[in-house]
Enzyme design. Sequence first.
Site, mmCIF file in Angstrom:
data_model
loop_
_atom_site.group_PDB
_atom_site.id
_atom_site.type_symbol
_atom_site.label_atom_id
_atom_site.label_comp_id
_atom_site.label_asym_id
_atom_site.label_seq_id
_atom_site.Cartn_x
_atom_site.Cartn_y
_atom_site.Cartn_z
ATOM 1 N N HIS A 242 0.880 -1.119 -0.009
ATOM 2 C CA HIS A 242 -0.028 -0.038 0.026
ATOM 3 C C HIS A 242 0.774 1.147 -0.006
ATOM 4 O O HIS A 242 1.308 1.781 0.902
ATOM 5 C CB HIS A 242 -0.999 0.097 1.380
ATOM 6 N N HIS B 26 1.536 5.258 -2.232
ATOM 7 C CA HIS B 26 0.994 6.113 -2.901
ATOM 8 C C HIS B 26 1.832 6.699 -3.588
ATOM 9 O O HIS B 26 2.680 7.635 -2.770
ATOM 10 C CB HIS B 26 0.091 7.183 -2.201
ATOM 11 N N LEU B 27 2.285 6.533 -4.842
ATOM 12 C CA LEU B 27 3.562 6.990 -5.512
ATOM 13 C C LEU B 27 3.308 8.273 -6.119
ATOM 14 O O LEU B 27 4.085 9.210 -6.861
ATOM 15 C CB LEU B 27 4.173 6.199 -6.752
ATOM 16 N N ASN C 25 -5.130 5.563 -7.019
ATOM 17 C CA ASN C 25 -5.635 6.858 -6.998
ATOM 18 C C ASN C 25 -4.490 8.112 -7.688
ATOM 19 O O ASN C 25 -4.541 9.013 -6.961
ATOM 20 C CB ASN C 25 -6.187 7.340 -5.693
ATOM 21 N N HIS D 79 -5.404 -1.208 5.857
ATOM 22 C CA HIS D 79 -5.407 -0.162 7.000
ATOM 23 C C HIS D 79 -6.343 -0.705 7.999
ATOM 24 O O HIS D 79 -7.137 0.419 8.252
ATOM 25 C CB HIS D 79 -5.220 1.146 6.683
ATOM 26 N N ASP E 269 0.755 2.565 3.647
ATOM 27 C CA ASP E 269 -0.117 3.825 3.426
ATOM 28 C C ASP E 269 0.603 4.900 3.144
ATOM 29 O O ASP E 269 0.286 6.228 3.418
ATOM 30 C CB ASP E 269 -1.429 3.737 4.189
HETATM 31 ZN ZN LIG Z 1 -7.034 3.717 2.176
#
Ligand SMILES: [Zn+2]
Lengths: 450, 326
Positions: free
Chosen positions: A62, A64-65, A96, A236, A309
């Site tokens: 998990h 986010h890049l 996303n 999460h 995350d």
């Molecule tokens: Zn999330």
Amino acid sequence: MTTTWWLRGVRPLGGDATDVLVVDGVVAALGAEAAAQAAARDDVRVLEGAGHVLLPGLVDLHTHLREPGREDTETVASGTRAAAVGGFTAVHAMANTTPTQDTAGVVEQVWRLGRAAGWCDVHPVGAVTVGLEGERLAELGAMADSAARVRVFSDDGRCVHDPVVMRRALEYVKAFDGVVAQHAQEPRLTEGAQMHEGVVSAELGLAGWPAVAEEAVVARDVLLAEHVGSRLHVCHVSTAGSVEIVRWAKSRGIDVTAEVTPHHLLLTDESARGYDPHFKVNPPLRTQADVDAVRAGLADGTIDVVATDHAPHAREDKDCEWAAAAMGMTGLETVLSVVQQTMVDTGRMTWADVARVLSEAPARIGRVEDQGRPLAVGEPANLVVVDPAARRVVVPEEQATASRNSPLRGRELPGRVVATFLRGRATVLDGRPVDDPDRPGVAAGAAVGA
Amino acid sequence: MKHLLSVADLTREDAVRILDTAAQMAATQEREIKKLPTLRGRTVVNLFFEDSTRTRISFETAAKRLSADVINFSAKGSSVSKGESLKDTALTLQAMGADAVVIRHQASGAPHTLATAGWTRGAVVNAGDGMHQHPTQALLDAYTLRRHLVGDGGRADVYGRDLEGARVVLVGDVLHSRVARSNVGLLHTLGAEVVLVAPPTLVPVGAGAWPARVSYDLDATLAQVRPDAVMMLRVQRERMSSAGGGFFPSPLEYARRYGLDARRLAALPDHAVVLHPGPMNRGLEITADAADSPRSVIVEQVANGVAVRMAVLYLLLAGRNDGSAA
Ligand SMILES: [Zn+2]
């Protein structure tokens, strides 16, 4: 050609000190045999283990890049560099982005950017629904069949709240052994929510994000997964109730896995008292009872993995009043230390358990075959060397991530990643990223960027 | 006292000192010439991100009666929605040399952020932030209660006194109310007993930890508690629509169960007073009979608001040396 490495006196999974020889990206020998073979070669570089712990390279389920779309906060290159510094050899890049990773074209682009950067393997997560809108399934099969070989699908940031859409997704991904990773958040119960709903939110006057909004969706989803015989992953997990539900589901034989973030292992809603938006995250920080429950769940295997995350944000999105701030915090470069502090140093887990929750299980859930492997001869040399005796103070400005929104600023944490190896190539040495212009991926990166 | 952000920052002694100072300020306001020279040369900025003409005017009047220069800055309606604008606005005001910033903001915690983020050197006064706090409202309510409930109704004998033993019932939308949160805290600090009465949908989860009892039944509470004061909270009509959260079925049902009308007024002890922070929804949380009765001190609250805000500005600024006054 990659370098031949002789890791001298490292402790695999925290066990007895031994030697490891890495040749051509593979673990070639262990123990006395490794020392003997190394002595016979003239191309060997030595890493003095000094009693440091050797783990399989970490795998994040998990991350986010932010690329494509928010390259001002992170790029695939900067994020994977941060990941390498944190000990990772593979990350799953959440969907996303802008445009959303909901087509074969976009996931392949992200996958290629990862290959070009060369810091660690990037496995794009595919969106479950078109544009994360929760209405129409994205072309999951096309993403699965693409060069990116997507196996994890998630609308993370949003919840697949429509039960019919969720059911279809769970069923559909069975065709290619995929998994739906659910961000469990009942949307109506969390409209305008700012923090965990409880004693602290009542006092601070911030709209509450009740535990039940997570638990209701987790309960529904495990029952759906049971009904259609599918694989479910819960992102999460943040509440004691969710841990209980997952524990119950596993006892019934439901094919569910779950993750917890480092911040939910460490921090509570009390952190919100200063209205510092660096503690604003979704799902929100919960109570001490919840922290105790997720720690217990991680220790007993109810929770399968720790996932970061990692959510980089621009400074202006955190340098403001709480309600206006973005949700999320960075975590790639501190997760191993947080797990050491909360789980290893407290005696709840061994280093072998750490390898399980930060490497083996996430690789298995993501169906990543060449990661999370045993430390054995013939295995790909995805490795991380950790000095558990080190202590360090978190200074976000010194981190490799392009963003500064760590909630741990100024905290002293135990442990430090000394070196990371991706298929035998050192991406991190002496705790610093190896910015090697000759690295194969770098040239390719230039080509892709052109 | 460097800022006034929350009643939680006030000890009993701090609070009583503010009330005593407000009483002195009120005494000066009965003179022919109301203006005091105390804050001459100081600049007070009213920074209002949310409409509230009455609170702004009250602070403005208070500052002017202390001879401060007043700048009114209304950020409402501009393109301001993100937090960066609070920062930029604060930096602008700092450049203009604000000695005090009176801030009203829709986001809980915005005054706290303004005071602690290093964006201003001035004193920050919270004039209402989201659902969090409205400390000067609680102070003016306490001041009003002390005038009516403590001593023999004269002035001098209330100095130094708190509200020990006073029984106060707060009725209405506790969930969304910064007035309720501020009053619960301050009344407790001053020794009063507080009972909150509201439909269960309008009591926050977590309120069990507050130093107040919670009841869902107004009539039973009035009968059992025999309150010295009833404080009615404003209820927004839109709270009943499903878009507004659907907190209660209809205004009529709300008024029947939780409104203060002539019948409930008659059930109060003879000495009890009725307060409301304003603006009132007549016919919803309070009827005209109750609002305009001799028990009502609602109009007096407005006048007391000026005295209390004069006291707060005076205590924050009069002794303050910002180092730049060479
Ligand atoms: Zn999330």
